[in-house]
Design an enzyme around this catalytic site. Structure first.
Site, PDB file in Angstrom:
ATOM      1  N   SER A   1       0.812  -1.216   0.000  1.00 49.79           N
ATOM      2  CA  SER A   1       0.000   0.000   0.000  1.00 49.79           C
ATOM      3  C   SER A   1       0.846   1.267   0.000  1.00 49.79           C
ATOM      4  O   SER A   1       0.313   2.369   0.114  1.00 49.79           O
ATOM      5  CB  SER A   1      -0.887  -0.002   1.244  1.00 49.79           C
ATOM      6  OG  SER A   1      -0.094  -0.332   2.375  1.00 49.79           O
TER       7      SER A   1
ATOM      8  N   ARG B   1      -7.031   9.284  -9.673  1.00 48.91           N
ATOM      9  CA  ARG B   1      -7.570   9.500  -8.319  1.00 48.91           C
ATOM     10  C   ARG B   1      -6.433   9.877  -7.368  1.00 48.91           C
ATOM     11  O   ARG B   1      -5.383   9.249  -7.331  1.00 48.91           O
ATOM     12  CB  ARG B   1      -8.264   8.218  -7.834  1.00 48.91           C
ATOM     13  CG  ARG B   1      -8.921   8.345  -6.456  1.00 48.91           C
ATOM     14  CD  ARG B   1      -8.017   7.865  -5.346  1.00 48.91           C
ATOM     15  NE  ARG B   1      -8.694   7.851  -4.057  1.00 48.91           N
ATOM     16  CZ  ARG B   1      -8.056   7.647  -2.904  1.00 48.91           C
ATOM     17  NH1 ARG B   1      -6.766   7.441  -2.866  1.00 48.91           N
ATOM     18  NH2 ARG B   1      -8.712   7.661  -1.771  1.00 48.91           N
ATOM     19  N   VAL B   2      -6.650  10.916  -6.587  1.00 52.63           N
ATOM     20  CA  VAL B   2      -5.699  11.348  -5.559  1.00 52.63           C
ATOM     21  C   VAL B   2      -6.451  11.338  -4.233  1.00 52.63           C
ATOM     22  O   VAL B   2      -7.600  11.783  -4.157  1.00 52.63           O
ATOM     23  CB  VAL B   2      -5.157  12.764  -5.877  1.00 52.63           C
ATOM     24  CG1 VAL B   2      -4.369  13.330  -4.714  1.00 52.63           C
ATOM     25  CG2 VAL B   2      -4.290  12.724  -7.141  1.00 52.63           C
ATOM     26  N   GLY B   3      -5.813  10.831  -3.206  1.00 49.76           N
ATOM     27  CA  GLY B   3      -6.475  10.740  -1.903  1.00 49.76           C
ATOM     28  C   GLY B   3      -6.122  11.896  -0.987  1.00 49.76           C
ATOM     29  O   GLY B   3      -5.742  12.991  -1.432  1.00 49.76           O
ATOM     30  N   ASP B   4      -6.251  11.649   0.299  1.00 51.24           N
ATOM     31  CA  ASP B   4      -6.010  12.687   1.309  1.00 51.24           C
ATOM     32  C   ASP B   4      -4.527  12.882   1.631  1.00 51.24           C
ATOM     33  O   ASP B   4      -4.117  13.958   2.079  1.00 51.24           O
ATOM     34  CB  ASP B   4      -6.733  12.303   2.620  1.00 51.24           C
ATOM     35  CG  ASP B   4      -6.257  10.949   3.134  1.00 51.24           C
ATOM     36  OD1 ASP B   4      -6.151  10.000   2.318  1.00 51.24           O
ATOM     37  OD2 ASP B   4      -5.975  10.834   4.343  1.00 51.24           O
TER      38      ASP B   4
ATOM     39  N   THR C   1      -1.903   3.440   4.258  1.00 51.34           N
ATOM     40  CA  THR C   1      -0.892   4.496   4.216  1.00 51.34           C
ATOM     41  C   THR C   1       0.008   4.438   5.432  1.00 51.34           C
ATOM     42  O   THR C   1      -0.464   4.146   6.529  1.00 51.34           O
ATOM     43  CB  THR C   1      -1.637   5.856   4.280  1.00 51.34           C
ATOM     44  OG1 THR C   1      -2.399   5.978   3.100  1.00 51.34           O
ATOM     45  CG2 THR C   1      -0.714   7.027   4.430  1.00 51.34           C
TER      46      THR C   1
ATOM     47  N   THR D   1       1.807   6.977   0.353  1.00 54.95           N
ATOM     48  CA  THR D   1       0.862   5.899   0.024  1.00 54.95           C
ATOM     49  C   THR D   1       0.799   5.647  -1.477  1.00 54.95           C
ATOM     50  O   THR D   1       1.102   6.543  -2.275  1.00 54.95           O
ATOM     51  CB  THR D   1      -0.548   6.298   0.515  1.00 54.95           C
ATOM     52  OG1 THR D   1      -1.425   5.190   0.407  1.00 54.95           O
ATOM     53  CG2 THR D   1      -1.140   7.457  -0.262  1.00 54.95           C
TER      54      THR D   1
ATOM     55  N   THR E   1      -5.169   7.891   8.095  1.00 56.60           N
ATOM     56  CA  THR E   1      -5.149   6.773   7.161  1.00 56.60           C
ATOM     57  C   THR E   1      -6.585   6.300   6.974  1.00 56.60           C
ATOM     58  O   THR E   1      -7.446   6.585   7.806  1.00 56.60           O
ATOM     59  CB  THR E   1      -4.251   5.628   7.674  1.00 56.60           C
ATOM     60  OG1 THR E   1      -4.269   4.558   6.712  1.00 56.60           O
ATOM     61  CG2 THR E   1      -4.727   5.077   9.004  1.00 56.60           C
ATOM     62  N   GLY E   2      -6.814   5.576   5.888  1.00 57.69           N
ATOM     63  CA  GLY E   2      -8.168   5.091   5.639  1.00 57.69           C
ATOM     64  C   GLY E   2      -8.729   5.695   4.373  1.00 57.69           C
ATOM     65  O   GLY E   2      -7.964   6.188   3.528  1.00 57.69           O
TER      66      GLY E   2
END
Ligand code: ASP
Length: 328
Positions: free
Chosen positions: A87, A217-220, A189, A207, A240-241
């Site tokens: 991950s 797609r981009v996360g937090d 992450t 991550t 995380t999550g």
């Protein structure tokens, strides 16, 4: 009505489990800190089981005179380079087109920060994020531009998709069903916070994002205030999550602001998790978010939506893996 009743019952059950000591190692560590707060510094805190070897490197960096920024960078490079960690970095699971795209951010005690997102071919996005912080007037570089910048800084271009990750992707392609899952390795992450003896703090977050995510797609994690936030006068937090839930509520910024208003790191993490739950209709969401926080005195907090969020804590008492208390 039914789901509301279920929500209340689950909350009561969660409180019962917590009160009767299932989380006892976590509680013992917090009590030890309260008895002797001075001994708690320096401190390194990071998400999930892969936090343990990462903390060790961060801790050694601090012991050998490195700064808190050096420590968090060196620490999270460990899972970035480890192909078994599916991950983060090299060996991370790819997007639905089979390409590994990475997000990372870093923030130091002087309030400076740097981040990269949608970055391909670079094993250590956290080090590129640090270069963005130190060598450019910007905070965030994305995609092709981030890669160009990394290459200009002499980072080698590498293939990050391992045989195992390719096989997992090929298996996924057979059904192509995407469903965020709780506490499984499709999102884990590493977020790390370090506080030195003087109370100066830094954080890092890196991550490969959600496994088999949509391309682009981009996360937090690379978004300052979502996946990571540090205010050296107050405290720091990492998340995380499911990144979308953290992005909608800017959880780490909220955690630090709650601490500014007087909450402990533990209370602040609980408040930010509660906001995510409220945002999603006040019923147990079918995704996980975990938060970690520290303050200048070395108090720390950890909380998650669902049980199973583990984190690694390293102080002069040694390193331990704990399971965070959770809302459900
Ligand atoms: N927060 C990351 C993301 O949504 C994933 C994770 O923490 O596991 O990209």
């Amino acid at each position: 009505m039914h789901s509301r009743r279920k929500f209340i019952l689950q909350s009561l059950l969660g409180a019962w489990v917590w009160a009767f000591g299932v989380q006892s190692s976590w509680l013992r560590a917090q009590r030890r800190h309260r008895k002797n707060p001075k001994k708690s510094l320096p401190l390194v805190l990071s998400t999930w089981n892969h936090g343990l070897p990462a903390n060790e490197v961060a801790w050694n960096t601090l012991q050998h005179g490195g700064s808190v920024v050096d420590a968090v960078e060196a620490g999270v490079r460990v899972p970035e380079a480890d192909p078994k960690v599916r991950s983060v970095g090299y060996g991370g699971l790819p997007d639905r087109e089979g390409r590994v795209t990475l997000d990372a951010s870093i923030m130091g005690p002087d309030g400076r920060c740097g981040a990269v997102c949608f970055l391909e071919h670079i094993k250590h996005p956290i080090s590129v994020a640090r270069k963005v912080m130190e060598q450019t007037p910007h905070v965030l570089l994305a995609g092709e531009g981030a890669l160009q910048f990394a290459l200009s800084q002499q980072f080698p271009k590498e293939t990050l998709l391992t045989q195992q990750a390719r096989k997992a992707w090929e298996k996924w392609l057979q059904s192509s069903h995407y469903q965020p899952q709780i506490n499984v390795e499709n999102h884990d992450t590493i977020g790390m916070l370090a506080v030195d003896r003087q109370g100066d703090m830094a954080g890092a977050c890196t991550t490969s994002g959600l496994a088999f995510k949509m391309r682009g797609r981009v996360g937090d994690s690379p978004i300052i205030g979502a996946g990571l936030y540090v205010d050296n006068r107050i405290g720091a937090a990492v998340a995380t999550g499911l990144g979308e839930a953290v992005l909608r509520t800017l959880s780490t910024y909220q955690v630090v602001e709650e601490m500014r208003r007087g909450a402990t790191p533990q209370q602040a993490c609980e408040m930010a998790i509660q906001r995510i739950i409220e945002w999603h209709g006040n019923v147990p969401p079918d995704f996980q978010v975990g938060l970690l926080a520290v303050d200048k005195g070395g108090s720390w907090g950890a909380f998650s939506i669902h049980s199973g969020f583990t984190f690694a804590l390293t102080t002069s008492h040694g390193s331990q893996l704990h399971t965070a208390p959770s809302r459900f």
